[in-house]
Enzyme design. Structure first.
Site, mmCIF file in Angstrom:
data_model
loop_
_atom_site.group_PDB
_atom_site.id
_atom_site.type_symbol
_atom_site.label_atom_id
_atom_site.label_comp_id
_atom_site.label_asym_id
_atom_site.label_seq_id
_atom_site.Cartn_x
_atom_site.Cartn_y
_atom_site.Cartn_z
ATOM 1 N N SER A 83 36.863 39.838 22.829
ATOM 2 C CA SER A 83 37.036 40.076 21.394
ATOM 3 C C SER A 83 35.885 39.475 20.598
ATOM 4 O O SER A 83 35.420 40.066 19.613
ATOM 5 C CB SER A 83 38.380 39.508 20.911
ATOM 6 O OG SER A 83 38.409 38.086 20.986
ATOM 7 N N GLN A 106 28.075 31.425 29.346
ATOM 8 C CA GLN A 106 29.169 30.465 29.186
ATOM 9 C C GLN A 106 28.602 29.052 29.057
ATOM 10 O O GLN A 106 27.968 28.537 29.982
ATOM 11 C CB GLN A 106 30.098 30.537 30.400
ATOM 12 C CG GLN A 106 30.647 31.934 30.668
ATOM 13 C CD GLN A 106 31.903 32.245 29.884
ATOM 14 O OE1 GLN A 106 32.006 31.930 28.697
ATOM 15 N NE2 GLN A 106 32.852 32.872 30.538
ATOM 16 N N ARG A 158 40.377 32.383 63.945
ATOM 17 C CA ARG A 158 39.669 31.676 62.868
ATOM 18 C C ARG A 158 38.148 31.748 63.072
ATOM 19 O O ARG A 158 37.623 31.277 64.082
ATOM 20 C CB ARG A 158 40.113 30.219 62.833
ATOM 21 C CG ARG A 158 39.534 29.405 61.680
ATOM 22 C CD ARG A 158 40.017 27.973 61.761
ATOM 23 N NE ARG A 158 41.460 27.903 61.636
ATOM 24 C CZ ARG A 158 42.106 27.757 60.490
ATOM 25 N NH1 ARG A 158 41.419 27.678 59.368
ATOM 26 N NH2 ARG A 158 43.421 27.699 60.472
#
Length: 229
Positions: A83, A106, A158
């Protein structure tokens, strides 16, 4: 090509009061992002969007433009970053100053390598992306849904970190900055749209400041990277 670096900085931080102008390694947090954007050879303007006069004053002191104070309607806790981005785009369009590229920067991610903005812009152009996000490789194994656990990897086999194939490598969205073609940003009302690129950055650039602990960690990294005693 006109390129705007846009830094949103609300005054109502909950986790750390006045976080955006709290001193970090000798200067206000927001100053790191402003100076890094101003050091770019390709960014043409650095604009800070804030609802706080004190943040506006500090931003101007470090060289950013603050052409308006953000309206209360898009400054609350529930207001989205998009916005604020769209509000700035609308302002620039009215002034006939609509840029080709819009970079959301940021302020809470102050750690960036030298020339990182220019490197990302050139990478963006070379690959003809519509939008781009910064990422860093993640070697953590993640799980979700405790009621019915599921893993992001095959726990019956794994893998070792060095055996992970490139196509299976996961990346963390760092939030450091995003690049978007401005026309597409306005159309989609989203920072990520169309042909999306991933710009890889070092692990230390993935740190975001949301707490006092984050401040301490980032401060030590910045002191080392910038030879601050």
């Amino acid at each position: 090509m006109s390129i705007v670096a846009f830094i949103p900085a609300r005054g109502g931080s909950k986790g750390v009061i006045q976080k955006n102008i709290k001193l970090l390694a000798g200067k206000p947090l927001i100053a790191w992002s402003i100076e890094q954007a101003l050091a770019s050879n390709l960014i043409t303007r650095v604009i800070v969007s804030t609802d706080c006069p004190e943040i506006a004053r500090v931003a101007k002191e470090y060289g950013a433009e603050v052409p308006f104070l953000r309206p209360d309607s898009i400054s609350g806790d529930k207001a989205t970053t998009e916005s604020a981005m769209l509000h700035c785009c609308s302002y620039l369009k009215e002034k006939n100053e609509f840029p080709e590229l819009f970079i959301l920067v940021q302020a809470t991610s102050p750690i960036r390598s030298e020339n990182q903005f220019d490197n990302a812009i050139l990478y963006f152009k070379k690959n003809n992306y519509d939008s781009l996000l910064t990422v860093s490789p993640s070697h953590r194994f993640t799980w979700k849904n405790p009621a019915n656990p599921s893993a992001s990897y095959d726990f019956t086999n794994r893998p070792r970190r060095q055996d992970i194939k490139e196509e299976d490598q996961e990346y963390l969205e760092t939030g450091s900055f995003y690049i978007t073609k401005t026309e597409l940003l306005v159309e989609a009302e989203n920072r990520l749209v169309g042909n999306i690129g991933m710009f890889k950055t070092p692990e230390d650039e993935s740190y975001e400041i949301d707490s006092l602990v984050d401040f301490k960690v980032c401060e030590e990294i910045l002191k080392i990277k910038n030879n601050i005693g």
